[in-house]
Design a protein around this motif. Structure first.
Motif, short mmCIF file in Angstrom:
data_model
loop_
_atom_site.label_atom_id
_atom_site.label_comp_id
_atom_site.label_asym_id
_atom_site.label_seq_id
_atom_site.Cartn_x
_atom_site.Cartn_y
_atom_site.Cartn_z
N LEU A 1 10.42 20.56 41.69
CA LEU A 1 9.56 21.11 40.65
C LEU A 1 10.41 21.63 39.51
N GLN B 1 4.31 19.42 37.72
CA GLN B 1 3.50 19.08 38.89
C GLN B 1 4.34 18.85 40.13
N LYS C 1 6.92 34.76 33.18
CA LYS C 1 5.90 33.86 33.70
C LYS C 1 6.46 32.45 33.84
N LEU C 2 6.63 32.02 35.10
CA LEU C 2 7.13 30.67 35.38
C LEU C 2 6.01 29.67 35.17
N ILE D 1 10.48 29.23 31.57
CA ILE D 1 10.03 30.59 31.22
C ILE D 1 10.17 30.75 29.71
N ILE E 1 0.42 40.47 34.53
CA ILE E 1 -0.09 39.14 34.21
C ILE E 1 -1.35 38.90 35.04
N TYR F 1 14.23 29.31 29.29
CA TYR F 1 14.93 29.24 30.57
C TYR F 1 14.34 28.08 31.36
N PHE G 1 5.24 25.76 35.83
CA PHE G 1 5.77 24.65 36.63
C PHE G 1 5.25 23.31 36.17
N PRO H 1 8.95 27.17 47.54
CA PRO H 1 9.99 26.63 46.64
C PRO H 1 11.24 27.52 46.67
N ILE I 1 0.68 30.20 38.30
CA ILE I 1 0.70 31.65 38.48
C ILE I 1 -0.72 32.21 38.41
N LYS J 1 -0.99 19.39 29.60
CA LYS J 1 -0.30 20.47 30.28
C LYS J 1 0.93 20.85 29.45
N PHE K 1 0.47 21.17 42.45
CA PHE K 1 0.63 21.88 41.19
C PHE K 1 0.61 23.38 41.46
N TYR L 1 1.00 32.97 43.36
CA TYR L 1 0.83 31.63 42.82
C TYR L 1 -0.15 30.87 43.71
N TYR M 1 13.32 23.77 41.06
CA TYR M 1 13.07 24.28 42.39
C TYR M 1 12.92 23.10 43.34
N MET N 1 14.49 25.69 34.94
CA MET N 1 14.90 25.71 36.34
C MET N 1 14.41 24.48 37.08
#
Lengths: 113, 111
Positions: free
Chosen positions: B88, B103, B98-99, B92, A56, B32, B101, B44, A45, B2, A42, A35, B36, B34
């Motif tokens: 944060l 900002q 692929k997470l 997913i 990926i 999903y 996030f 994180p 990935i 975003k 910000f 990442y 962090y 989350m």
């Protein structure tokens, strides 16, 4: 007894140089990630590898080349460094099942001058 | 726009206050959710994880998901100076690892 470790922690280099960041996880996880976190925090990935296979690739410039010699290691090589590459780079890993938790390393702070 | 929007703050509150952190998202595929927590100069770490709409509580922390509004929240009760960090939200899509996030919101709890 660090779960996900990265080296180096800090990297200061000149524009145009080539550098590598290394990541190792001792959690027995199959999937590893890179990442990039910019100056505004910000987190985005870049790459993901599963059992040494790239799964990926988030439209990252081809100056960035990840390499996974085995499933416990994922390294990131960056060619021809640019000012905009300055950021904190985090490695993470994830195991099968569980709560989709990704474990992050401490980060590598890259500064390109 | 975003995929995940989060107010970056900074947010500063006195010790003991209830803190509310929020994210909105646009992608209906997210399944999903989350939160962090990231301390300064650290990576994180997962704080809360939820799958469906509703509330999930863990000690002083409550995560809330409203899929119909595409809105998630994190509440911190009896906030402590040690809660000072960047929070944060992350999501997913189903079938992927692929997470994505937000900002991050920088939170300071003042003693």
């Amino acid at each position: 007894d660090t779960a996900v470790s990265q080296t180096p922690k800090y990297l200061v280099t000149q524009m145009g140089n080539d550098k590598s960041i290394k990541c190792e996880q001792n959690l027995g996880h199959d999937t590893m990630y890179w990442y990039k976190q910019d100056s505004k925090k910000f987190l985005k990935i870049m790459f993901s590898y599963n059992n040494k296979e790239l799964i990926i690739n988030e439209t990252v410039p081809n100056r960035f080349s990840p390499k996974s010699p085995d499933k416990a290691h994922l390294n990131l090589h960056i060619n021809s460094l640019e000012l905009g590459d300055s950021a904190v780079y985090f490695c993470a890993s994830h195991g099968r099942g569980g709560h989709n938790e990704q474990f992050f390393g401490p980060g590598t702070r890259l500064t390109v001058l | 726009q975003k995929e995940v929007e989060q107010d970056p703050g900074p947010l500063s509150v006195p010790e003991g206050a209830i803190v509310s952190l929020n994210c909105t998202y646009s992608n209906s595929a997210f399944q999903y959710f989350m939160w962090y927590r990231q301390y300064s100069r650290k990576g994180p770490e997962l704080l809360m994880y939820t799958y469906s709409s509703g509330n999930k509580e863990d000690g002083r922390f409550t995560a809330q998901v409203d899929k119909s509004s595409k809105y998630i929240s994190l509440f911190i009760r009896d906030s402590q100076p040690s809660d000072s960090a960047t929070y944060l939200c992350a999501m997913i899509p189903g079938g992927a690892q692929k997470l994505v996030f937000g900002q991050g919101t920088r939170l300071t709890i003042n003693p």
